[in-house]
Scaffold this motif. Structure first.
Motif, PDB file in Angstrom:
ATOM      1  N   ILE A 177       0.704  -1.180   0.070  1.00  0.00           N
ATOM      2  CA  ILE A 177      -0.148  -0.223   0.057  1.00  0.00           C
ATOM      3  C   ILE A 177       0.909   1.193   0.040  1.00  0.00           C
ATOM      4  O   ILE A 177       0.362   2.290  -0.683  1.00  0.00           O
ATOM      5  CB  ILE A 177      -0.845  -0.098   1.227  1.00  0.00           C
ATOM      6  N   LEU A 178       1.841   1.271   0.984  1.00  0.00           N
ATOM      7  CA  LEU A 178       3.064   2.340   0.743  1.00  0.00           C
ATOM      8  C   LEU A 178       3.546   2.557  -0.485  1.00  0.00           C
ATOM      9  O   LEU A 178       3.769   3.434  -1.079  1.00  0.00           O
ATOM     10  CB  LEU A 178       3.996   2.028   1.922  1.00  0.00           C
ATOM     11  N   TYR A 189       2.152   1.830  -3.408  1.00  0.00           N
ATOM     12  CA  TYR A 189       1.188   2.304  -4.249  1.00  0.00           C
ATOM     13  C   TYR A 189       1.172   4.008  -4.403  1.00  0.00           C
ATOM     14  O   TYR A 189       1.092   4.435  -5.245  1.00  0.00           O
ATOM     15  CB  TYR A 189       0.064   1.630  -4.087  1.00  0.00           C
ATOM     16  N   TYR A 190       1.192   4.411  -3.339  1.00  0.00           N
ATOM     17  CA  TYR A 190       1.115   5.831  -2.854  1.00  0.00           C
ATOM     18  C   TYR A 190       2.316   6.727  -3.290  1.00  0.00           C
ATOM     19  O   TYR A 190       2.276   7.691  -3.500  1.00  0.00           O
ATOM     20  CB  TYR A 190       0.624   6.336  -1.555  1.00  0.00           C
ATOM     21  N   GLN A 191       3.516   5.962  -2.813  1.00  0.00           N
ATOM     22  CA  GLN A 191       4.749   6.611  -2.657  1.00  0.00           C
ATOM     23  C   GLN A 191       5.563   6.431  -4.206  1.00  0.00           C
ATOM     24  O   GLN A 191       6.125   7.136  -4.557  1.00  0.00           O
ATOM     25  CB  GLN A 191       5.677   6.297  -1.724  1.00  0.00           C
ATOM     26  N   GLY A 233       4.176   4.353  -7.185  1.00  0.00           N
ATOM     27  CA  GLY A 233       3.133   4.252  -8.255  1.00  0.00           C
ATOM     28  C   GLY A 233       2.429   2.847  -8.334  1.00  0.00           C
ATOM     29  O   GLY A 233       2.998   1.723  -7.753  1.00  0.00           O
ATOM     30  N   ARG A 234       1.574   2.835  -9.380  1.00  0.00           N
ATOM     31  CA  ARG A 234       0.266   1.788  -9.586  1.00  0.00           C
ATOM     32  C   ARG A 234       1.225   0.644 -10.091  1.00  0.00           C
ATOM     33  O   ARG A 234       0.980  -0.469  -9.589  1.00  0.00           O
ATOM     34  CB  ARG A 234      -0.661   2.306 -10.240  1.00  0.00           C
ATOM     35  N   ALA A 280       3.607  -1.176  -7.689  1.00  0.00           N
ATOM     36  CA  ALA A 280       2.914  -1.747  -6.738  1.00  0.00           C
ATOM     37  C   ALA A 280       2.047  -3.111  -7.349  1.00  0.00           C
ATOM     38  O   ALA A 280       2.133  -4.064  -6.596  1.00  0.00           O
ATOM     39  CB  ALA A 280       1.509  -1.054  -6.172  1.00  0.00           C
ATOM     40  N   LEU A 308      10.743   5.831   2.158  1.00  0.00           N
ATOM     41  CA  LEU A 308       9.879   6.814   2.935  1.00  0.00           C
ATOM     42  C   LEU A 308      10.358   7.597   4.095  1.00  0.00           C
ATOM     43  O   LEU A 308      10.324   8.859   4.379  1.00  0.00           O
ATOM     44  CB  LEU A 308       8.504   6.163   3.429  1.00  0.00           C
TER      45      LEU A 308
END
Length: 300
Positions: A74-75, A77-79, A81-82, A85, A147
């Motif tokens: 999930i991290l 995906y948001y940080q 890209g799709r 992920a 992150l």
């Protein structure tokens, strides 16, 4: 709004990348099940924690790999890209399924601590490196380190090492101190193999040289190395002075010769060296070869 048309081979390339991610996860699973785990040696990161969970609670290793990696996917995906992920989910699922299917695979090395750490580290390094090179990941701790590096004054590599210290402390509670030390050695070897997988054995280096003798430097590089180089005017942010910055890409084996040229032409030159993982839209050919090709094209 301008729409960018995707090339026709985009879908095929995505399928090939996904295939290599799956193959990388299978190789990693084989290294874990046939070398490391039977010898009470773990991996680093989330996979290492998954091995500990499997040993303590008896649940399949694949289950722990899937569950513990969920927040990191999930991290990612948001940080990141799709696409990253999606490939990571594919790799993690393949790793979890592969470890379950290989649960009773024959152990190829037993007893010899040196062989276990070296062979195990090489196998999982090849698998993880193959997945990373094709846009996926098999472990979530690297995403966490990326992150944290944005929030803390530490480099990503330092944070990965720091986080894995805690992983190996946890590993020592299950496999003992010897097992934790062997796990750390195997992880170190794997990290080096991953670097080789990403950069290549015969990788190249990029030199950025700021010098007061740009013409002489470029000429010596051409004569003594047979390489072409480019240079441009850059301005110092503090002194506002103008400098000439030369950029040249060479093979690793030419590194010592390049340093010799810089010393001979301008000992006070400012030099930055980078590893080049991949070269596209051109050839790393010698200057004379490139000039010959250019003349041939002009004659045609």
């Amino acid at each position: 709004m301008i729409k960018v048309k995707k090339p026709e081979h985009y879908g095929l390339r995505s399928i090939i990348q996904a295939l290599f991610v799956v193959v990388g996860s299978v190789i990693t699973a084989y290294g874990l099940e046939s070398v490391l785990i039977p010898n009470q040696v773990s991996d680093g990161g989330v996979t290492g924690l998954s091995i500990v969970g499997s040993q303590l609670f008896g649940l399949p290793l694949g289950f722990w790999i899937a569950v513990l990696n969920i927040p990191f996917v999930i991290l990612g995906y948001y940080q990141i890209g799709r696409r990253f992920a999606a490939l990571s989910v594919l790799g993690i699922m393949s790793l979890g399924i592969s470890t379950s299917l290989m649960d009773h695979v024959p152990t190829i090395i037993e007893g010899d601590a040196l062989l276990v750490t070296v062979v195990g580290g090489i196998i999982i390094g090849v698998g993880i490196g193959m997945a990373l090179r094709n846009g996926g990941a098999l472990d979530g701790i690297d995403m966490l380190a990326v992150l944290l590096s944005r929030k803390l004054p530490f480099a990503t590599s330092d944070l990965i090492l720091f986080l894995n210290v805690f992983v190996f402390i946890i590993v020592s509670t299950v496999f003992g101190l010897t097992g934790a030390i062997m796990s750390a050695i195997a992880y170190f070897i794997a990290s080096k193999v991953i670097h080789i997988m990403e950069v290549g054995l015969s990788g190249s280096k990029a030199y950025k040289i700021m010098t007061d003798e740009p013409e002489g430097m470029v000429e010596e590089i051409r004569i003594r190395l047979g390489r072409t180089a480019t240079y441009r005017v850059v301005q110092g942010g503090f002194t506002n002075e103008n400098f000439m910055e030369i950029t040249c890409i060479i093979h690793r084996l030419e590194d010592s010769k390049m340093k010799e040229i810089i010393r001979d032409v301008d000992r006070n030159a400012f030099v930055a060296v980078y590893d080049v993982a991949e070269i596209k839209k051109g050839n790393l050919k010698r200057g004379s070869e490139a000039a010959k090709k250019k003349k041939e094209r002009q004659l045609l």
